[in-house]
Design a protein around this motif. Sequence first.
Motif, PDB file in Angstrom:
ATOM      1  N   LEU A   1       0.698  -1.385   0.084  1.00 34.70           N
ATOM      2  CA  LEU A   1      -0.035   0.007  -0.052  1.00 34.70           C
ATOM      3  C   LEU A   1       0.871   1.303  -0.184  1.00 34.70           C
ATOM      4  CD1 LEU A   1      -2.726   0.979   0.467  1.00 34.70           C
ATOM      5  CD2 LEU A   1      -2.235   0.935   3.019  1.00 34.70           C
ATOM      6  N   ALA A   2       0.389   2.315  -0.532  1.00 39.98           N
ATOM      7  CA  ALA A   2       1.176   3.634  -0.791  1.00 39.98           C
ATOM      8  C   ALA A   2       1.301   4.179   0.703  1.00 39.98           C
ATOM      9  CB  ALA A   2       0.477   4.370  -1.834  1.00 39.98           C
ATOM     10  N   GLU A   3       2.256   4.839   1.209  1.00 39.32           N
ATOM     11  CA  GLU A   3       2.224   5.482   2.522  1.00 39.32           C
ATOM     12  C   GLU A   3       2.943   6.672   2.218  1.00 39.32           C
ATOM     13  OE1 GLU A   3       4.116   2.983   5.578  1.00 39.32           O
ATOM     14  OE2 GLU A   3       3.215   1.516   5.053  1.00 39.32           O
TER      15      GLU A   3
ATOM     16  N   MET B   1      -3.088  -0.321 -17.096  1.00 39.31           N
ATOM     17  CA  MET B   1      -3.502  -1.042 -15.719  1.00 39.31           C
ATOM     18  C   MET B   1      -2.761  -0.683 -14.638  1.00 39.31           C
ATOM     19  SD  MET B   1      -4.299  -5.164 -15.475  1.00 39.31           S
ATOM     20  CE  MET B   1      -4.018  -5.889 -13.751  1.00 39.31           C
ATOM     21  N   ALA B   2      -3.032  -0.790 -13.276  1.00 40.77           N
ATOM     22  CA  ALA B   2      -2.307  -0.763 -12.192  1.00 40.77           C
ATOM     23  C   ALA B   2      -2.798  -2.033 -11.532  1.00 40.77           C
ATOM     24  CB  ALA B   2      -2.244   0.548 -11.518  1.00 40.77           C
ATOM     25  N   LEU B   3      -1.968  -2.850 -11.039  1.00 39.95           N
ATOM     26  CA  LEU B   3      -2.219  -4.176 -10.208  1.00 39.95           C
ATOM     27  C   LEU B   3      -1.474  -3.621  -8.784  1.00 39.95           C
ATOM     28  CD1 LEU B   3      -3.572  -6.709 -10.010  1.00 39.95           C
ATOM     29  CD2 LEU B   3      -1.543  -7.737 -10.746  1.00 39.95           C
ATOM     30  N   LEU B   4      -2.635  -3.690  -7.998  1.00 39.29           N
ATOM     31  CA  LEU B   4      -2.176  -3.425  -6.451  1.00 39.29           C
ATOM     32  C   LEU B   4      -2.114  -4.296  -5.658  1.00 39.29           C
ATOM     33  CD1 LEU B   4      -4.636  -0.027  -5.541  1.00 39.29           C
ATOM     34  CD2 LEU B   4      -2.284  -0.225  -6.917  1.00 39.29           C
ATOM     35  N   GLY B   5      -0.855  -4.399  -4.709  1.00 40.30           N
ATOM     36  CA  GLY B   5      -0.708  -5.463  -3.710  1.00 40.30           C
ATOM     37  C   GLY B   5      -0.370  -6.702  -4.131  1.00 40.30           C
ATOM     38  N   CYS B   6       0.470  -7.083  -5.200  1.00 40.22           N
ATOM     39  CA  CYS B   6       0.852  -8.203  -5.627  1.00 40.22           C
ATOM     40  C   CYS B   6       1.960  -9.082  -5.105  1.00 40.22           C
ATOM     41  CB  CYS B   6       0.834  -8.140  -7.070  1.00 40.22           C
ATOM     42  SG  CYS B   6       0.778  -9.758  -7.971  1.00 40.22           S
ATOM     43  N   GLY B   7       2.029  -8.899  -3.726  1.00 36.05           N
ATOM     44  CA  GLY B   7       3.112  -9.640  -3.051  1.00 36.05           C
ATOM     45  C   GLY B   7       2.569 -10.989  -2.586  1.00 36.05           C
ATOM     46  N   PHE B   8       2.845 -11.304  -1.173  1.00 31.00           N
ATOM     47  CA  PHE B   8       2.028 -12.517  -0.638  1.00 31.00           C
ATOM     48  C   PHE B   8       1.132 -11.753   0.195  1.00 31.00           C
ATOM     49  CE2 PHE B   8       1.170 -16.419   1.000  1.00 31.00           C
ATOM     50  CZ  PHE B   8       1.874 -17.343   0.132  1.00 31.00           C
TER      51      PHE B   8
ATOM     52  N   GLY C   1      -1.523  -9.754  -1.490  1.00 33.88           N
ATOM     53  CA  GLY C   1      -1.343 -10.328  -2.582  1.00 33.88           C
ATOM     54  C   GLY C   1      -1.739 -11.795  -2.790  1.00 33.88           C
ATOM     55  N   VAL C   2      -1.013 -13.003  -2.493  1.00 37.46           N
ATOM     56  CA  VAL C   2      -1.353 -14.030  -2.452  1.00 37.46           C
ATOM     57  C   VAL C   2      -2.528 -14.414  -1.521  1.00 37.46           C
ATOM     58  CG1 VAL C   2      -0.904 -16.703  -2.348  1.00 37.46           C
ATOM     59  CG2 VAL C   2       0.955 -15.166  -3.445  1.00 37.46           C
ATOM     60  N   THR C   3      -2.535 -14.032  -0.465  1.00 30.73           N
ATOM     61  CA  THR C   3      -3.431 -14.201   0.642  1.00 30.73           C
ATOM     62  C   THR C   3      -4.833 -13.681  -0.020  1.00 30.73           C
ATOM     63  OG1 THR C   3      -2.874 -12.288   1.599  1.00 30.73           O
ATOM     64  CG2 THR C   3      -2.119 -14.014   2.443  1.00 30.73           C
ATOM     65  N   SER C   4      -4.911 -12.710  -0.754  1.00 30.01           N
ATOM     66  CA  SER C   4      -6.205 -12.240  -1.214  1.00 30.01           C
ATOM     67  C   SER C   4      -6.754 -13.137  -2.283  1.00 30.01           C
ATOM     68  CB  SER C   4      -6.039 -10.826  -1.861  1.00 30.01           C
ATOM     69  OG  SER C   4      -5.625  -9.895  -0.839  1.00 30.01           O
ATOM     70  N   ILE C   5      -5.637 -13.659  -3.172  1.00 27.62           N
ATOM     71  CA  ILE C   5      -5.805 -14.632  -4.299  1.00 27.62           C
ATOM     72  C   ILE C   5      -6.390 -16.090  -3.736  1.00 27.62           C
ATOM     73  CG2 ILE C   5      -4.946 -15.578  -6.331  1.00 27.62           C
ATOM     74  CD1 ILE C   5      -2.861 -13.353  -6.249  1.00 27.62           C
ATOM     75  N   MET C   6      -5.813 -16.328  -2.651  1.00 25.89           N
ATOM     76  CA  MET C   6      -6.344 -17.647  -1.853  1.00 25.89           C
ATOM     77  C   MET C   6      -7.776 -17.278  -1.683  1.00 25.89           C
ATOM     78  SD  MET C   6      -3.392 -18.163   0.930  1.00 25.89           S
ATOM     79  CE  MET C   6      -1.766 -19.127   0.340  1.00 25.89           C
ATOM     80  N   VAL C   7      -8.204 -16.003  -0.955  1.00 24.34           N
ATOM     81  CA  VAL C   7      -9.580 -15.952  -0.709  1.00 24.34           C
ATOM     82  C   VAL C   7     -10.458 -16.030  -2.163  1.00 24.34           C
ATOM     83  CG1 VAL C   7     -11.217 -14.205   0.128  1.00 24.34           C
ATOM     84  CG2 VAL C   7      -9.018 -14.419   1.153  1.00 24.34           C
ATOM     85  N   LYS C   8      -9.931 -15.296  -3.168  1.00 22.77           N
ATOM     86  CA  LYS C   8     -10.831 -15.362  -4.327  1.00 22.77           C
ATOM     87  C   LYS C   8     -10.929 -16.890  -4.879  1.00 22.77           C
ATOM     88  CE  LYS C   8     -12.107 -13.822  -8.564  1.00 22.77           C
ATOM     89  NZ  LYS C   8     -13.460 -13.444  -8.763  1.00 22.77           N
ATOM     90  N   TYR C   9      -9.836 -17.649  -4.659  1.00 22.35           N
ATOM     91  CA  TYR C   9      -9.926 -19.292  -5.336  1.00 22.35           C
ATOM     92  C   TYR C   9     -10.954 -19.745  -4.188  1.00 22.35           C
ATOM     93  CZ  TYR C   9      -8.578 -23.761  -6.168  1.00 22.35           C
ATOM     94  OH  TYR C   9      -8.948 -25.278  -6.681  1.00 22.35           O
ATOM     95  N   ALA C  10     -11.053 -19.778  -3.091  1.00 25.21           N
ATOM     96  CA  ALA C  10     -11.943 -20.102  -2.175  1.00 25.21           C
ATOM     97  C   ALA C  10     -13.523 -19.497  -2.545  1.00 25.21           C
ATOM     98  CB  ALA C  10     -11.936 -19.733  -0.749  1.00 25.21           C
ATOM     99  N   ALA C  11     -13.585 -18.293  -2.912  1.00 25.48           N
ATOM    100  CA  ALA C  11     -14.998 -17.887  -3.304  1.00 25.48           C
ATOM    101  C   ALA C  11     -15.456 -18.316  -4.633  1.00 25.48           C
ATOM    102  CB  ALA C  11     -14.902 -16.214  -3.355  1.00 25.48           C
ATOM    103  N   ASP C  12     -14.664 -18.823  -5.286  1.00 25.36           N
ATOM    104  CA  ASP C  12     -15.071 -19.137  -6.938  1.00 25.36           C
ATOM    105  C   ASP C  12     -15.050 -20.780  -7.107  1.00 25.36           C
ATOM    106  OD1 ASP C  12     -14.974 -16.538  -7.626  1.00 25.36           O
ATOM    107  OD2 ASP C  12     -13.294 -16.621  -8.883  1.00 25.36           O
TER     108      ASP C  12
ATOM    109  N   VAL D   1      -5.585  -7.678  -6.635  1.00 26.76           N
ATOM    110  CA  VAL D   1      -5.531  -9.126  -7.320  1.00 26.76           C
ATOM    111  C   VAL D   1      -6.722  -9.960  -7.118  1.00 26.76           C
ATOM    112  CG1 VAL D   1      -3.058  -9.063  -6.777  1.00 26.76           C
ATOM    113  CG2 VAL D   1      -4.422  -9.579  -4.800  1.00 26.76           C
ATOM    114  N   GLU D   2      -7.410  -9.767  -6.341  1.00 26.14           N
ATOM    115  CA  GLU D   2      -8.475 -10.474  -6.045  1.00 26.14           C
ATOM    116  C   GLU D   2      -9.740 -10.230  -6.923  1.00 26.14           C
ATOM    117  OE1 GLU D   2      -9.346  -7.338  -2.882  1.00 26.14           O
ATOM    118  OE2 GLU D   2      -7.485  -8.435  -3.936  1.00 26.14           O
ATOM    119  N   GLU D   3      -9.698  -9.580  -7.969  1.00 20.99           N
ATOM    120  CA  GLU D   3     -10.476  -9.170  -9.056  1.00 20.99           C
ATOM    121  C   GLU D   3     -10.407  -9.974 -10.293  1.00 20.99           C
ATOM    122  OE1 GLU D   3     -11.789  -4.855  -9.442  1.00 20.99           O
ATOM    123  OE2 GLU D   3      -9.883  -4.449  -8.057  1.00 20.99           O
ATOM    124  N   PHE D   4      -9.445 -10.892 -10.062  1.00 20.56           N
ATOM    125  CA  PHE D   4      -8.912 -11.947 -11.566  1.00 20.56           C
ATOM    126  C   PHE D   4      -9.031 -13.235 -10.910  1.00 20.56           C
ATOM    127  CE2 PHE D   4      -6.852  -7.602 -12.031  1.00 20.56           C
ATOM    128  CZ  PHE D   4      -7.458  -7.392 -13.277  1.00 20.56           C
ATOM    129  N   ASP D   5      -9.212 -13.969 -11.836  1.00 25.59           N
ATOM    130  CA  ASP D   5      -9.262 -15.513 -11.617  1.00 25.59           C
ATOM    131  C   ASP D   5      -7.867 -16.084 -11.028  1.00 25.59           C
ATOM    132  OD1 ASP D   5      -9.624 -18.338 -11.780  1.00 25.59           O
ATOM    133  OD2 ASP D   5      -9.638 -18.505 -14.119  1.00 25.59           O
TER     134      ASP D   5
END
Length: 398
Positions: free
Chosen positions: A108-110, A135-142, A145-156, A372-376
Amino acid sequence: MANLLIIGAGGVGRVSTFKAAKNKDTFENIVLASRTKSKCDEIAKDIKEKLGVEIKTYSLDANKKENVVELIKKENIDIVCNVALPYQNLPIMHACIETSTAYLDTALAETEDNPDTYYDLQWALDEDFKKAHTMALLGCGFDPGVTSIMVKYAADYLFDEIEEVEIYDCNFGSHGRKFATNFDPEINLRELNLPGKYWENGEWKTTKPFEIQTKHNYPECGEATSILIWHEELESIVKHFPTLKKAKFYMCFSDEYLYHFNALKNVGMFSIEPIEICKNCKISPLQFLAKILPDPQELVKNYKGKTNIGVIVKGKKDGIDKKYYIYNICNHEKAIAETGAHCVSYTTGVPAIIGCKLMAKKIWWDEGVKNVEEFDAKPFFEEMEKQGLPIKIIETEE
């Protein structure tokens, strides 16, 4: 094929550049820039010796938009991977808008005078990126980043509706130092000194720093004291998954770490207010502390053990309550052997390059400012398997 500019030559920058070099089928031209060119040159030298790939290096003051614009144009950059300090996010984003260049960051920007910031400053640039057709992709670390992608995977793929998310981050590694931070000390300690914050029943609730603690069992690693803290992905997860009733973030700390942390806090070493330490010389206690603590990259000399980062997601599938633990385990010694950086850097730098790769291939692409959680999640998880951070999923009992 894409021309990639990586800004930042710390541990995360080292990992990102190594991984980009291992994906030369995607990144035709790799440029590494930071304020200190010698750090870039050292990374480039290591990559040349280990992988035989040439990396261009530059000195860059990324606090000034015009400097970033100049380098983007000079190297005909397609994607900027920002792994510098979060203070530099906004000028780099504005440089990308001006040059219609894709942007990615891992945090996140500080601002230097306020560590308690949110995504609004970056989300506000959505229309600007759309007008620039990029495009700007925010917060694509772990995490984020990955934690949000994990949530997205679970939701889908695992639930019909998700209701609760708990994120757990623990470093079970040991570096032999009495007290040190695994990434930039100033950023790390500012973050930990903030009040805790979590989402529950439609509202944000705030706690005192380190007020809520729990013993948590990390799969394949064991039990550790974990403390509720505010972490930025909570804000975006709550926004993008409106059915959530609870969302919390926990990070584990050893008793020895907490002993030193509390002692330093009690004597005022975490203050960001500048004080005069000699005639015409002012510095904040936190900045002074950051100067005398070990450089996070120096910790690689003795680092052993592993990290465990994951999410517990609760919800319903076919009307039945379900609970899944999705996590990754990273080995410090393996990460160091591959890239010369420990797991805390590795788990941030690898997802950053995966994000850049998916953007370059237009697998993840949508004009504007995105999280990141806005994508597959599937293509990202597939790349994580290939790039050295495999995901594990287990169903657990309520």
